[in-house]
Design a protein around this motif. Structure first.
Motif, PDB file in Angstrom:
ATOM      1  N   ARG A  13       0.818  -1.209   0.000  1.00 31.59           N
ATOM      2  CA  ARG A  13       0.000   0.000   0.000  1.00 31.59           C
ATOM      3  C   ARG A  13       0.857   1.267   0.000  1.00 31.59           C
ATOM      4  NH1 ARG A  13      -4.686   0.666   3.725  1.00 31.59           N
ATOM      5  NH2 ARG A  13      -4.880   2.259   2.136  1.00 31.59           N
ATOM      6  N   ALA A  48      -5.871   3.120  -2.925  1.00 26.71           N
ATOM      7  CA  ALA A  48      -5.109   1.915  -2.554  1.00 26.71           C
ATOM      8  C   ALA A  48      -3.750   2.258  -1.948  1.00 26.71           C
ATOM      9  CB  ALA A  48      -4.911   1.033  -3.796  1.00 26.71           C
ATOM     10  N   GLU A 195       4.089   1.158   5.227  1.00 28.63           N
ATOM     11  CA  GLU A 195       3.069   0.108   5.409  1.00 28.63           C
ATOM     12  C   GLU A 195       2.367   0.268   6.756  1.00 28.63           C
ATOM     13  OE1 GLU A 195       1.440  -2.042   3.860  1.00 28.63           O
ATOM     14  OE2 GLU A 195       2.570  -2.471   2.045  1.00 28.63           O
ATOM     15  N   ALA A 198       0.073   3.113   6.418  1.00 24.58           N
ATOM     16  CA  ALA A 198      -1.053   2.788   5.531  1.00 24.58           C
ATOM     17  C   ALA A 198      -2.054   1.854   6.193  1.00 24.58           C
ATOM     18  CB  ALA A 198      -0.519   2.164   4.238  1.00 24.58           C
TER      19      ALA A 198
END
Ligand code: HXC
Length: 258
Positions: A13, A48, A195, A198
């Motif tokens: 992501r 995303a 990450e 995210a």
């Protein structure tokens, strides 16, 4: 838009933008800055993607604005053609966290670009500097302002007046960078941080970033008021209910970014 001077990919992501003009140590010419702005806006609009990493090569994050492109420019042309306006400041308009993963040289505009990101993760071979004084100019993309706010007046003044570079260890001691990692692990560590970010609730992440950045721009009193408004507004989100319920129920939260 096709890119020639940057590489763009997603890792999980995290959106990763690699400055890729090795023959000029990633000197930040107009085309590169236009491509970078385009990639940043595209990642910011992509649900995303939860965080963005900007990196360079192991030898250079970026060795500055492109001196060869700049050398024959004249006033008032530079004033009217948006030489360091929107193109350079796109990164400041991005709502998602932007991590600068710096290995090698981050000089002049390269150091300024890194400082415009939300935080700097440094490789152990990183070198930061504002050597513009050697060219008969001064930093022009916020260096005289952000470096002072970041590392204080005396150190910033010395670097800007003499062009002295700072290595990664000194940059960490001076709080210019959040952490130092081995150069071989730099991008993986930056992506790991991305990450983690995210995986959290996007509204709280964006507001946390916005609030911290406001600390650079306003008084303590106004900044605390601004923070409180954002803090209270987060009680309107489903993620606040979910995050706190999960804690009380001793389970992992499942955020929906609403
Ligand atoms: C254009 C650059 C460049 C730059 C390096 N190159 N930096 N080209 N603009 N900023 C080019 C070199 O000309 C050379 O091209 C190639 O990249 C490799 O660089 P070398 O100098 O041969 O490498 P090295 O000996 O390892 O030295 C590395 C270096 C040095 C110490 C980083 O390149 C250097 O001092 N660069 C300039 C740093 C600088 O002054 N930055 C501030 C720029 S002004 P050829 O074709 O010869 O192989 C600025 C103002 C920002 O940033 C204001 C806001 C826009």
């Amino acid at each position: 838009m096709a890119h020639e001077m940057i590489l763009v990919e997603t890792q999980g992501r995290v959106g990763v933008i690699t400055l890729n003009r090795p023959q000029a140590l990633n000197a930040l010419c107009d085309q590169l800055m236009t491509e970078l702005g385009d990639a940043l806006r595209t990642f910011d609009a992509d649900p995303a993607v939860g965080a963005i990493v900007i990196t360079g090569s192991q030898k250079a994050f970026a060795a500055g604005a492109d001196i060869k492109e700049m050398k024959d420019r004249a006033y008032p042309g530079v004033y009217f053609d948006d030489f360091i306006g929107k193109r350079w400041e796109t990164v400041l308009t991005i709502q998602k966290p932007v991590i600068a993963a710096v290995a090698g040289f981050a000089l002049g505009g390269g150091c300024e670009l890194a400082m415009m990101c939300d935080l700097i993760l440094a490789a152990d071979n990183a070198k930061f500097g504002q050597p513009e004084i050697n060219l008969g100019i001064i930093p022009g993309a916020g260096g005289t302002q952000r470096l002072v706010r970041s590392i204080g007046k005396s150190k910033a003044m010395e670097m800007i007046l003499t062009g002295r570079m700072m290595d990664a260890q000194e940059a960490e001691r001076a709080n210019l960078v959040c952490r130092i990692v081995p150069v071989a692990d730099l991008v993986a560590e930056a992506v790991k941080m991305g990450e983690k970010i995210a995986s959290l609730s996007a509204p709280s992440v964006a507001m946390a970033k916005e609030a911290v950045n406001v600390a650079y721009e306003t008084t303590l009193r106004e900044g605390v008021r601004f923070e409180r408004r954002l803090f209270l507004s987060l009680f309107s989100t489903e993620d606040q209910k979910e995050g706190m319920a999960a804690f009380a129920e001793k389970r992992k939260p499942s955020f929906t970014n609403r």
